[in-house]
Design a protein around this motif. Structure first.
Motif, PDB file in Angstrom:
ATOM      1  N   ARG A 156     -13.223  28.031  -3.314  1.00 13.96           N
ATOM      2  CA  ARG A 156     -12.345  27.076  -3.003  1.00 13.96           C
ATOM      3  C   ARG A 156     -10.973  26.716  -3.361  1.00 13.96           C
ATOM      4  O   ARG A 156     -10.753  27.550  -4.562  1.00 13.96           O
ATOM      5  CB  ARG A 156     -13.239  25.710  -3.563  1.00 13.96           C
ATOM      6  CG  ARG A 156     -13.263  25.569  -4.837  1.00 13.96           C
ATOM      7  CD  ARG A 156     -14.054  24.442  -5.220  1.00 13.96           C
ATOM      8  NE  ARG A 156     -14.190  23.924  -6.730  1.00 13.96           N
ATOM      9  CZ  ARG A 156     -14.870  24.539  -7.660  1.00 13.96           C
ATOM     10  NH1 ARG A 156     -15.514  25.627  -7.337  1.00 13.96           N
ATOM     11  NH2 ARG A 156     -14.646  24.215  -8.904  1.00 13.96           N
ATOM     12  N   SER A 159     -14.538  25.926   0.352  1.00 17.04           N
ATOM     13  CA  SER A 159     -13.759  24.504   0.976  1.00 17.04           C
ATOM     14  C   SER A 159     -12.299  24.506   0.388  1.00 17.04           C
ATOM     15  O   SER A 159     -12.027  25.390  -0.415  1.00 17.04           O
ATOM     16  CB  SER A 159     -14.665  23.443   0.159  1.00 17.04           C
ATOM     17  OG  SER A 159     -14.641  23.488  -1.473  1.00 17.04           O
ATOM     18  N   ASP A 213     -19.018  28.944  -1.612  1.00 14.10           N
ATOM     19  CA  ASP A 213     -17.888  27.804  -1.274  1.00 14.10           C
ATOM     20  C   ASP A 213     -16.553  28.181  -0.959  1.00 14.10           C
ATOM     21  O   ASP A 213     -15.815  28.832  -1.624  1.00 14.10           O
ATOM     22  CB  ASP A 213     -17.880  27.016  -2.700  1.00 14.10           C
ATOM     23  CG  ASP A 213     -17.289  25.657  -2.484  1.00 14.10           C
ATOM     24  OD1 ASP A 213     -16.778  25.418  -1.527  1.00 14.10           O
ATOM     25  OD2 ASP A 213     -17.327  25.093  -3.598  1.00 14.10           O
ATOM     26  N   SER A 263     -17.678  30.837  -5.652  1.00 21.62           N
ATOM     27  CA  SER A 263     -16.737  29.800  -5.350  1.00 21.62           C
ATOM     28  C   SER A 263     -15.518  30.281  -5.107  1.00 21.62           C
ATOM     29  O   SER A 263     -14.841  30.835  -5.813  1.00 21.62           O
ATOM     30  CB  SER A 263     -16.859  28.738  -6.413  1.00 21.62           C
ATOM     31  OG  SER A 263     -15.870  27.703  -6.010  1.00 21.62           O
TER      32      SER A 263
END
Length: 437
Positions: A225, A251, A249, A223
């Motif tokens: 993000r 985002s 991820d 991740s």
């Protein structure tokens, strides 16, 4: 005072004026929280014995740095081994690393599998030599909103902790202003499967040094993000050494999709999250074996995607005026298109959408013509529109139905397909005329 009690005190359970210094146990959740427990009030910690999660919140441990720490006696070892605690949370504590280095090995006598630090400050450097060759039962380690000395130059600490870190499966360092990771540390985490680096300050140039060849050999979930990533192609190249990566991820980064990117994603990647990244077009290339793609909350006007392996596609909160071609996704079972600019579903599209298990097109400006309302009603009758039907499906046009629930728009054959009624009547009349003649 026993060494076991001293261990608990040194993990942040120390007296602070103006706060209640005791523990509280929630029997339903098997959760115990201790506020600023001191040596004098340590008796209340007995309430935590039935807990599976214990949180130690607040305290000043600096005055315990000079305390001698002896090896545990058999009675203390037996006490620690009998505890059912699975997770320990340490919050709002200033932690001298020299003290942490001295007590961490005592976890080897417990069954604690998760250790989390929240809003802590790690001060100074510790002598980690006592951890040489020491294994711990802790499989998940997390740091959120912590401050410490830079990781660069701490090679000796990672070397001493390598026996334990080599078995760690989950690591999270979030909200801690990290700008880079030293290349060498990734090789220590030989069994790590999940790495969460969200809410930091990692930029495009941070990834290549952080993920060197041979780093994190078992990593499956990453991740990134809420960082400062900008280039889709740079991210692709930066994570290329991660041979087992399955979920990425990205985002809440402001990404730019370069049209001439030559990067190729790992064939292992199955789940890519590009939501809230400011994209105005679908970036290329996409991972070839992708099964889940989330591009929600962007500025897409079109979604020209062709992935034969894709199973779930999330395009809600974009600017799409039509659904993407379902024929490009033979394996698709989930499609979310909520909050776009779609006005109508064509009959051929309704037939294709009817093959999916989960369809969502709520909060679009629907034209409630016969075909527009009829297609949605048909999908709803198949049970595909989920819990948001009918309340989140309303007509935008024509004027006589504006604001109506789509489910209440009449779509009878007589009103919507007059040709289907008129043609049979004409045939009947013609037969009657011929019969009369």
């Amino acid at each position: 005072m026993s060494v076991a009690v001293l261990l608990l005190l040194e993990l942040g359970l120390l007296e602070t004026e103006g706060r209640r210094n005791r523990c509280f146990f929630n029997r339903t959740q098997e959760y115990c929280v201790c506020y600023n427990l001191s040596e004098e009030t340590a008796g209340s910690i007995i309430q935590c014995l039935p807990a599976t999660v214990v949180e130690f919140r607040g305290g000043d441990v600096e005055k315990y740095i000079a305390f001698p720490i002896r090896d545990l006696d058999p009675s203390s070892i037996e006490t620690l081994g009998s505890l059912i605690i699975q997770k320990v949370i340490i919050a709002n504590v200033l932690v001298p690393e020299v003290l942490l280095a001295r007590v961490l090995r005592f976890f080897s006598y417990t069954h604690v599998q998760e250790l989390a630090f929240e809003s802590c400050i790690f001060q100074g450097t510790g002598n980690w030599s006592d951890m040489d060759g020491q294994s711990l039962p802790i499989l998940s380690l997390s740091f959120h909103s912590v401050a410490s000395t830079p990781l660069t130059g701490q090679e000796q600490a990672f070397s001493s902790l390598s026996t334990w870190l080599g078995t760690l499966e989950e690591l999270a360092v979030t909200g801690s202003r990290i700008t880079s990771l030293p290349c060498a540390i990734g090789r220590v985490f030989r069994a790590l499967r999940s790495l969460d680096l969200a809410q930091n300050s990692l930029a495009d140039g941070s990834l290549a040094p952080a993920f060197c060849q041979g780093d994190f050999p078992q990593l499956q979930e990453l991740s990134l993000r809420h960082n400062k990533l900008r280039s889709y192609a740079s991210v692709c190249k930066g994570v290329e050494p991660l041979q087992e990566l399955r979920l990425l991820d990205l985002s809440h980064n402001e990404l730019t999709a370069e049209p001439s990117s030559s990067c190729r994603w790992r064939a292992s990647l199955r789940h890519l999250n590009l939501s809230s990244t400011g994209l105005e077009e679908v970036p290329t290339p996409l991972p070839p074996n992708l099964e889940v793609l989330d591009m929600s909350h962007n500025h897409l006007h079109a979604a020209d995607i062709s992935l034969s392996s894709l199973k779930k596609l999330f395009l809600n909160h974009n600017l799409l005026q039509a659904i993407p071609s379902i024929r490009n996704f033979p394996m698709l079972d989930t499609l979310h298109l909520d909050n776009n600019s779609i006005t109508e579903l064509l009959r051929d599209e309704v037939k294709l959408l009817g093959r999916l298990q989960d369809v969502a097109v709520a909060d679009n400006p629907f034209s409630c013509s016969c075909s527009g309302a009829g297609g949605l009603q048909e999908l709803a009758a198949m049970g595909h529109l989920g819990q948001s039907w009918p309340q989140d499906y309303r007509c935008h046009s024509p004027a006589q139905y504006q604001g109506w629930p789509v489910s209440q728009v009449p779509v009878s054959v007589l009103r919507c397909n007059r040709a289907a009624v008129v043609a049979p009547l004409c045939v009947i009349l013609a037969v009657l005329v011929l019969a009369g003649a």
